[in-house]
Design a protein around this motif. Structure first.
Motif, PDB file in Angstrom:
ATOM      1  N   ILE A 281     -11.311  86.448 -41.078  1.00 12.33           N
ATOM      2  CA  ILE A 281      -9.853  86.516 -41.064  1.00 12.33           C
ATOM      3  C   ILE A 281      -9.234  86.039 -42.378  1.00 12.33           C
ATOM      4  CG2 ILE A 281      -9.757  86.283 -38.570  1.00 12.33           C
ATOM      5  CD1 ILE A 281      -8.924  83.405 -38.922  1.00 12.33           C
ATOM      6  N   LEU A 290      -4.058  92.582 -40.400  1.00 15.36           N
ATOM      7  CA  LEU A 290      -3.566  91.841 -39.239  1.00 15.36           C
ATOM      8  C   LEU A 290      -2.064  91.597 -39.342  1.00 15.36           C
ATOM      9  CD1 LEU A 290      -6.387  89.175 -38.754  1.00 15.36           C
ATOM     10  CD2 LEU A 290      -5.891  91.120 -37.276  1.00 15.36           C
ATOM     11  N   ILE A 293      -0.265  94.897 -38.470  1.00 16.95           N
ATOM     12  CA  ILE A 293      -0.366  95.173 -37.034  1.00 16.95           C
ATOM     13  C   ILE A 293       0.557  94.248 -36.250  1.00 16.95           C
ATOM     14  CG2 ILE A 293      -1.897  95.103 -35.029  1.00 16.95           C
ATOM     15  CD1 ILE A 293      -4.168  95.943 -36.861  1.00 16.95           C
ATOM     16  N   GLY A 294       0.594  92.968 -36.651  1.00 17.36           N
ATOM     17  CA  GLY A 294       1.460  92.011 -35.966  1.00 17.36           C
ATOM     18  C   GLY A 294       2.929  92.366 -36.090  1.00 17.36           C
ATOM     19  N   THR A 313      -0.555  92.359 -28.535  1.00 18.48           N
ATOM     20  CA  THR A 313      -1.389  92.620 -29.705  1.00 18.48           C
ATOM     21  C   THR A 313      -0.718  92.113 -30.979  1.00 18.48           C
ATOM     22  OG1 THR A 313      -2.253  94.600 -28.615  1.00 18.48           O
ATOM     23  CG2 THR A 313      -2.603  94.407 -30.988  1.00 18.48           C
ATOM     24  N   CYS A 317      -2.293  89.182 -33.463  1.00 14.61           N
ATOM     25  CA  CYS A 317      -2.605  89.559 -34.853  1.00 14.61           C
ATOM     26  C   CYS A 317      -1.733  88.794 -35.842  1.00 14.61           C
ATOM     27  CB  CYS A 317      -2.429  91.067 -35.042  1.00 14.61           C
ATOM     28  SG  CYS A 317      -3.644  92.061 -34.158  1.00 14.61           S
TER      29      CYS A 317
END
Length: 473
Positions: A281, A290, A293-294, A313, A317
Motif C-alpha cells: 500500500i 486507491l 477509487i476512494g 469500497t 480504499c
C-alpha cells in the motif's frame, strides 16, 4: 475375586500415569527448549527503494534477532536510494542495536547508492562484494537539485571515480555556491550527517562529503583502498571468515565476534504478511490507484444514496490511501488538484457544460498526479504511464458522455404525457374493465376495447393521465 483385584490395579496404574504426565519432558517441552535463544547469524535483505516498509522490516527483525540469540546481523543491500526519513530511522535502529550489524553490498552487480551509502557508513561493519558500487549520495527533491554543473545521479558500475584522479582523496570538496538557500541547507545537513557517521566508525569522512556534494561513486576495491569500507568478500562464507574474532564498537561497548563465526548457522529473517501489506500500500502506484477509487466511490455513493457498494469500497480504499500517503512525501497541492479534477469529471454528468467541466477535470487530474509524490527517489514516483492511462480512460469516458448527450439532444421531443404511446406492454392481470400491464419495469392501469388475456402483448395507443389505452399488438 482375582479379576476384581486385577481391575483395581489397572485403575490405580492409570491414575498414577495421569499424575506423572506433567513430569515427563514431552514434545512440547522439547519444542520450548528448541525455541530458546540459539547462537546464529541473522540474515536480512534490502532490495529496491528504501521506504516505510523497509524501516518497519528492519526495526522488528533487528529486535527479533537480538532476542533469538544472534551474534551478528548481516544485511544484504542492493538499492538505488530511498526516502530521507526512512533512511534516518533505519540508521537510528542500527546505531542503537545490541548486536553488531554488517551491511554487505551483495550480490555482484549490486549497489548501495544514495540512501544505501548512508546505511553503509552507519553500520559497525561495511563490506562489499566484487563488482559492486556505492556513492551518489546527493540529496534530491522534486525535480532534483537544479544548478549549473549538476552531477549525474550515479555512474555506471565499474566506472572509476574520475574526480578522485584530479584531486587527492583526503581533500574535501569545496562547497558550491550555486543553488538556492534551501538546496544548500539540505546539502549541508546531509554532509554533516554522513561525516558524523564516518567519524563514529573510523571511515573516510572526506570522501563521504564528496559523495554528497559531487555524487562521487566508488567500486568495491577503490572503496577498500580509500577506507570507505572495512573489507571485500566474495560471499557470506568469506565475509564471516574475515570477521571471525573481530572487535566491534557498539553503543553499549565493545564486542568481540566469536572465532567460530563461520560455523554458526545462517537464519534468514523474511518480511511477514504485515510488512508485505505495508510495502504494497505504500507503493506510490498502488496508493495513487486507491486514492482515485476512494474518491470516485464516495462521489458516486453521494449521487446514488443506498447503493452501499461504491460507498463501502470508497471508504476502505480512501483510508488505505491516506494511511499510505501520510508515510510518503506528498505534495498537498497535487492532492487537492486530484480531488478537484475528480469532482469536475463527475460534475460533467449532471451539469450541461458541453465538456468544459470534464476537460478541466482531466487537466487538473493529470497535473495533480504529476505533483502528488514530492520526491525524485527511484521507485518512489508515480509512473507516467499510469498517469497517462488514467488520463486516457477519463478522456474516453468524457468523450462517451459528450456523445451520449449529443445523441439525446438530437432525438425528437416528446411530451411527458405521451411518452408511453407506441410502446409495447405485457398484460399481467384483469380487474373488471381495467387491465394491469407491465411496461418499462413499471405496472400501469390500462383500458382495452378488445378482449385480452394475461401474458398477451399489447400496444399503447394513447395515454390519459396515469392510465393507458391499449390494443392487442
Amino acid at each position: 475375586m482375582l479379576n476384581r483385584i486385577s481391575d483395581n490395579m489397572r485403575v490405580a496404574a492409570l491414575i498414577a500415569a495421569l499424575l506423572l504426565v506433567p513430569l515427563v519432558p514431552w514434545p512440547a517441552a522439547l519444542s520450548a527448549a528448541q525455541d530458546a535463544p540459539q547462537p546464529h547469524i541473522a540474515l536480512l535483505s534490502i532490495d529496491g527503494a528504501i521506504g516505510p516498509a523497509t524501516t518497519d522490516y528492519l526495526e522488528r527483525t533487528l529486535a527479533e534477532a537480538g532476542t533469538n540469540g544472534a551474534r551478528l546481523v548481516v544485511i544484504h543491500i542492493d538499492t538505488p536510494g530511498g526516502l530521507d526519513a526512512a533512511t534516518r530511522d533505519i540508521i537510528q535502529h542500527i546505531l542503537a542495536a545490541e548486536v553488531p550489524v554488517a551491511t554487505y553490498v551483495y550480490p555482484s552487480g549490486a549497489r548501495a547508492a544514495s540512501a544505501g551509502t548512508y546505511i553503509l557508513y552507519a553500520s559497525q561493519i561495511a563490506a562489499m562484494a566484487p563488482a559492486t558500487t556505492l556513492g551518489a549520495a546527493t540529496p534530491v527533491q522534486i525535480g532534483g537539485m537544479p544548478g549549473a554543473g549538476e552531477p549525474p545521479p550515479e555512474k555506471k558500475a565499474g566506472q572509476g571515480d574520475e574526480d578522485s584522479k584530479k584531486s587527492p582523496a583526503n581533500k574535501p570538496a569545496p562547497q558550491s555556491g550555486s543553488g538556492s538557500a534551501m538546496e544548500r541547507k539540505i546539502t549541508n545537513d546531509a554532509v554533516a550527517f554522513i561525516r558524523g557517521l564516518a567519524k563514529r566508525n573510523g571511515r573516510n569522512a572526506d570522501w563521504a562529503e564528496r559523495a554528497v556534494r559531487e555524487a562521487a561513486t566508488l567500486t568495491a576495491d577503490e572503496a577498500l583502498q580509500q577506507n570507505v569500507i572495512d573489507l571485500v568478500a566474495k560471499n557470506d562464507a568469506d565475509l564471516l571468515r574475515q570477521l571471525a574474532g573481530r572487535k566491534v564498537a557498539l553503543e553499549s561497548g565493545s564486542v568481540t565476534l566469536p572465532t567460530d563465526l563461520a560455523a554458526l548457522p545462517l537464519r534468514a529473517y523474511v518480511p511477514d504478511w504485515r510488512n508485505k501489506l505495508l510495502a504494497l500500500i505504500t507503493n506510490p502506484q498502488v496508493a495513487y490507484i486507491l486514492l482515485l477509487i476512494g474518491i470516485y466511490g464516495l462521489i458516486f455513493e453521494g449521487y446514488s444514496p443506498g447503493a452501499l457498494v461504491p460507498g463501502i469500497t470508497g471508504v476502505i480504499c480512501l483510508l488505505l490511501a491516506l494511511y499510505a500517503l501520510q508515510l510518503l512525501p506528498i505534495n498537498y497541492a497535487g492532492l487537492a488538484l486530484i480531488v478537484v479534477g475528480a469532482l469536475l469529471i463527475v460534475a460533467e454528468l449532471f451539469v450541461p457544460s458541453f465538456g468544459a467541466l470534464g476537460i478541466g477535470g482531466v487537466i487538473a487530474l493529470v497535473i495533480g498526479s504529476v505533483m502528488l509524490i514530492d520526491s525524485d527517489v527511484p521507485g518512489m514516483q508515480i509512473s507516467k504511464g499510469l498517469i497517462g492511462a488514467i488520463a486516457g480512460v477519463s478522456g474516453l469516458g468524457l468523450l462517451g458522455l459528450l456523445w451520449a448527450v449529443g445523441r439525446s439532444l438530437r432525438k425528437p421531443r416528446i411530451a411527458s404525457d405521451q411518452a408511453m404511446v407506441g410502446r409495447t406492454a405485457v398484460v399481467m392481470e384483469l380487474q373488471g374493465d381495467d387491465v394491469l400491464v407491465h411496461l418499462g419495469g413499471e405496472i400501469w392501469q390500462a383500458r382495452c376495447d378488445q378482449r385480452v388475456q394475461p401474458g398477451d402483448r399489447v400496444k399503447v395507443i394513447a395515454q390519459e393521465g396515469l392510465a393507458l389505452r391499449i390494443t392487442p399488438e
